[in-house]
Structure formats: structure tokens, C-alpha cells
Design an enzyme around this catalytic site. Sequence first.
Site, PDB file in Angstrom:
ATOM      1  N   CYS A  41       3.503  -5.897  16.287  1.00  0.00           N
ATOM      2  CA  CYS A  41       2.850  -4.939  17.191  1.00  0.00           C
ATOM      3  C   CYS A  41       1.368  -5.293  17.352  1.00  0.00           C
ATOM      4  O   CYS A  41       0.675  -5.599  16.371  1.00  0.00           O
ATOM      5  CB  CYS A  41       3.013  -3.514  16.681  1.00  0.00           C
ATOM      6  SG  CYS A  41       4.750  -3.039  16.494  1.00  0.00           S
ATOM      7  N   CYS A  52       3.126   8.440   1.579  1.00  0.00           N
ATOM      8  CA  CYS A  52       3.477   7.494   2.639  1.00  0.00           C
ATOM      9  C   CYS A  52       3.852   6.180   1.961  1.00  0.00           C
ATOM     10  O   CYS A  52       3.023   5.565   1.291  1.00  0.00           O
ATOM     11  CB  CYS A  52       2.285   7.315   3.579  1.00  0.00           C
ATOM     12  SG  CYS A  52       2.560   6.047   4.842  1.00  0.00           S
ATOM     13  N   CYS A  81      -1.599  -3.563  15.176  1.00  0.00           N
ATOM     14  CA  CYS A  81      -1.305  -3.159  13.798  1.00  0.00           C
ATOM     15  C   CYS A  81      -1.751  -4.218  12.797  1.00  0.00           C
ATOM     16  O   CYS A  81      -1.468  -5.408  12.961  1.00  0.00           O
ATOM     17  CB  CYS A  81       0.200  -2.917  13.658  1.00  0.00           C
ATOM     18  SG  CYS A  81       0.674  -2.398  12.006  1.00  0.00           S
ATOM     19  N   GLU A 115       0.839  -1.202   0.000  1.00  0.00           N
ATOM     20  CA  GLU A 115       0.000   0.000   0.000  1.00  0.00           C
ATOM     21  C   GLU A 115       0.872   1.249   0.000  1.00  0.00           C
ATOM     22  O   GLU A 115       1.911   1.299   0.663  1.00  0.00           O
ATOM     23  CB  GLU A 115      -0.885   0.023   1.254  1.00  0.00           C
ATOM     24  CG  GLU A 115      -2.004  -0.986   1.193  1.00  0.00           C
ATOM     25  CD  GLU A 115      -2.968  -0.860   2.363  1.00  0.00           C
ATOM     26  OE1 GLU A 115      -2.877   0.120   3.135  1.00  0.00           O
ATOM     27  OE2 GLU A 115      -3.813  -1.750   2.503  1.00  0.00           O
ATOM     28  N   CYS A 136       5.204  -7.432   7.663  1.00  0.00           N
ATOM     29  CA  CYS A 136       6.071  -6.946   8.739  1.00  0.00           C
ATOM     30  C   CYS A 136       6.221  -8.051   9.772  1.00  0.00           C
ATOM     31  O   CYS A 136       5.302  -8.824   9.987  1.00  0.00           O
ATOM     32  CB  CYS A 136       5.438  -5.708   9.387  1.00  0.00           C
ATOM     33  SG  CYS A 136       6.494  -4.903  10.613  1.00  0.00           S
ATOM     34  N   CYS A 178      -4.831   1.770   7.507  1.00  0.00           N
ATOM     35  CA  CYS A 178      -3.585   1.093   7.148  1.00  0.00           C
ATOM     36  C   CYS A 178      -3.745  -0.411   7.024  1.00  0.00           C
ATOM     37  O   CYS A 178      -4.266  -1.060   7.910  1.00  0.00           O
ATOM     38  CB  CYS A 178      -2.522   1.391   8.214  1.00  0.00           C
ATOM     39  SG  CYS A 178      -2.270   3.126   8.472  1.00  0.00           S
TER      40      CYS A 178
HETATM   41  N1  SAH Z   1       7.144   0.242  11.440  1.00  0.00           N
HETATM   42  C1  SAH Z   1       7.089   1.669  11.549  1.00  0.00           C
HETATM   43  C2  SAH Z   1       6.201   2.363  10.526  1.00  0.00           C
HETATM   44  C3  SAH Z   1       4.842   1.789  10.226  1.00  0.00           C
HETATM   45  S1  SAH Z   1       3.438   2.077  11.217  1.00  0.00           S
HETATM   46  C4  SAH Z   1       6.693   2.069  12.935  1.00  0.00           C
HETATM   47  O1  SAH Z   1       6.351   1.206  13.744  1.00  0.00           O
HETATM   48  O2  SAH Z   1       6.763   3.246  13.255  1.00  0.00           O
HETATM   49  C5  SAH Z   1       3.086   3.790  11.317  1.00  0.00           C
HETATM   50  C6  SAH Z   1       2.417   4.152  12.644  1.00  0.00           C
HETATM   51  O3  SAH Z   1       1.051   3.700  12.728  1.00  0.00           O
HETATM   52  C7  SAH Z   1       3.119   3.532  13.851  1.00  0.00           C
HETATM   53  O4  SAH Z   1       3.225   4.479  14.859  1.00  0.00           O
HETATM   54  C8  SAH Z   1       2.157   2.423  14.234  1.00  0.00           C
HETATM   55  O5  SAH Z   1       2.353   1.994  15.539  1.00  0.00           O
HETATM   56  C9  SAH Z   1       0.831   3.067  13.983  1.00  0.00           C
HETATM   57  N2  SAH Z   1      -0.276   2.118  13.908  1.00  0.00           N
HETATM   58  C10 SAH Z   1      -0.269   0.826  13.545  1.00  0.00           C
HETATM   59  N3  SAH Z   1      -1.489   0.278  13.614  1.00  0.00           N
HETATM   60  C11 SAH Z   1      -2.316   1.269  14.019  1.00  0.00           C
HETATM   61  C12 SAH Z   1      -3.714   1.317  14.276  1.00  0.00           C
HETATM   62  N4  SAH Z   1      -4.491   0.270  14.120  1.00  0.00           N
HETATM   63  N5  SAH Z   1      -4.216   2.499  14.668  1.00  0.00           N
HETATM   64  C13 SAH Z   1      -3.429   3.592  14.823  1.00  0.00           C
HETATM   65  N6  SAH Z   1      -2.113   3.591  14.603  1.00  0.00           N
HETATM   66  C14 SAH Z   1      -1.548   2.445  14.208  1.00  0.00           C
END
Ligand code: SAH
Length: 345
Positions: free
Chosen positions: A114, A103, A117, A90, A110, A331
Site C-alpha cells: 500500500c 493492536c 504505509c 510492533e 507485509c 505505525c
Molecule cells: N493490513 C490491514 C491492517 C494493517 S493497517 C489493513 O490494510 O487494513 C491498519 C490501517 O492503517 C489500514 O487502514 C491502513 O491502510 C492504515 N494506514 C497505513 N499507513 C497509514 C498511514 N501512514 N497513515 C494513516 N493510516 C495508515
Amino acid sequence: MNIKELSFEEVESFINSLGEPRFRAHQVIDWIFVKGVAAFDAMTNLPLRFRQRLTTAATLSVPEILRSSVSTDGMTIKYLLGFDDGETVETVFMHRPWGRTVCVSTQAGCRMGCGFCASAIGGLNRNLTAGEIYDQVLFVQKNTGTRVSHVVLMGTGEPFDNLENTIRFLKNITDPVGLGIGARHITVSTCGVIPGIYALAGLGLQVGLAVSLHAPNDDLRSRLLPVNRRYPLKALIPACRAFTDITGRRVTFEYTLVSGVNDGKDEAVELANLLQGLLCHVNLIPLNRVVERRFKAPTPEQVAAFESVLARNRIAVTVRREVGSRISAACGQLRKSYLKDKNTN
Ligand code: SAH
């Protein structure tokens, strides 16, 4: 030889090895890294023989668009792009008052795992190459007919889990011979892979750093972000401090607010204490709900309360608007729905 994977000096040596002068290399770079053409034949200011030489000596490909989704105000476009091997990522275009931001994803999937995510769900398929990261910016420029001014490495993937390609990408995208996007207009976002933070700081570019913090203590952070077990806060915060010392730039801390998990007053106070004296700024992100996960988004009141505790403690803080969810393509959702359709057909 895939020219898109080369640094610009490497392109020069390659063209030189074909017996052509330096200005030809610059023409080729312009066609590939600025104009984004899909074939050597399209390079009309090159002699036909040279184009034929290139066609046999090198490969050139561009990603294809598989799906897209436009916000109702037309200011945000989310793309699903496919690469030659069928892998998909994406990419998001955001037209904002201060500029036109892309972006980009740095990995297909990944492996950071987390908790909230969507990108973590299927795990990592593979790293993107430097050229594939660059291609996302070129694609958006061509598709929207605009010049991209800002790039954020905040799409799928952990940039510092793909460090070499990320750095190669940063060097090429900031090089004035290519798109020449200002380093200060580029932000790399990491979940806290510390060696990458030091590598970025030592690069000598003014690229910005965003760190996904999401919790003010190790206990909670390790539960939400498994990476914290390897790189705990006592090492992460000094790494951020080193980054600000070396670059003179403030660090952005992303803090996704998850209802009842990390959005209480206690966490806000603890966060303010953790960041006291650090050259930084906190960006609060209300959770985008992921259906596979049990986590809930906070109410606007909870967000405002958290924000005001930070502000009262003199921590610079902003709240991110939920652009993704308004185009019903938060996302990772576009890629997930595509893969699901592909599997059922
Ligand atoms: N791997 C990198 C970049 C990708 S995620 C990182 O962790 O920073 C970009 C941002 O979106 C990160 O801060 C991530 O924690 C956040 N994110 C992921 N899933 C999310 C969700 N469901 N709602 C809000 N933020 C989210």
C-alpha cells in the site's frame, strides 16, 4: 511440539498422549494461555514428574521486549517485541474509556505494498504463527498488569494473507478456556483480501470486520492499494454486504485521508454513493506522515469538510485521533528505527 501453536483440543490430545487426564490439560492451558508463563517449571500445581515430561516433550517461549514508547498521557504504549528467530513486531496498548485495547501484528512486514504505509517498505519477512499473535496480547497483559478487553488486528501485516494462523488465533483468544475475549470486542482489519472476508463471515464468531477502503473508485484505489487489481470494488463491496448479511454486524470502512489525493469533495460524494444502503460506518484517518513517502496529511479543515459531506449523505462517520504520531511512534516507525540501529552497529 510447540504448545502455543495448538488449538485447545489439540493441547488436550497432546496431554492425553502423555498419559495425563483432561483436567491436567486445562491446568496447562491456564498456565500457558492465561497466565503466560515462560517455562514448564513455573507450573507449580503440576507434579514434578509431569513438568519434566513436558519439558522434554514440548517447547515454550515468550517474546522479549526490545523497545517501548509511552505517550505523554501514559494511555498508549507501543512495544517492539522480538521472537526466538530474531524477528520483530510492533504491538500497541491503548487504554481507552471503553476498555483496554491491544493492536496486534499478524506478519513481520507485509507484501501488500500500500502506497502510504510504512509496513510495506521492507516487504514481508514472514507470517506470524497463531501463538505469536496470541503472545502479543499475553505480553501486554503482563507488562501493564491489566486485563485486556479488546483486540484489533490492525498492526503490521495483512491478516488475510496469513489466514490460517489468524483464524486459529481468533478461535483460541475467544475460547473461555483461554483468555475468553468477547468476539464482539475483536476487529480484523483487511486491505480487501476477499477470500478472508468470506472465511471470517463463515467462522460463526461475532468478530468485527474493518476494510481499508481509502478510495471510492477502482482507478484511484488501485493506485494506492495494489491489492485492488486482484480484488476490485465490484467484488469487494458485495463481499462486505455478504459479511453483514451473514453476521448481522456492520462493517467499518477505514479511509485514510491523503491531502490532494483522495480527500476532495468529489471523492466524498462518490464514497457516499458507493456505500449507500450498506450496513456500515466510515472511520476517517488523517494520514500519519511516513518520511520515505511523498504523501501529505490533510488539514483539519479538509478532514472536517470530508466528514460533513458523508454525514449529510447519512453515512455514519467518525474521525480517528492520531494517537501514534503523538508518541512519535506512528505505525511501523519503532521497528524501522530499531532495524536501522541494528544495521549501523
Ligand atoms: N493490513 C490491514 C491492517 C494493517 S493497517 C489493513 O490494510 O487494513 C491498519 C490501517 O492503517 C489500514 O487502514 C491502513 O491502510 C492504515 N494506514 C497505513 N499507513 C497509514 C498511514 N501512514 N497513515 C494513516 N493510516 C495508515
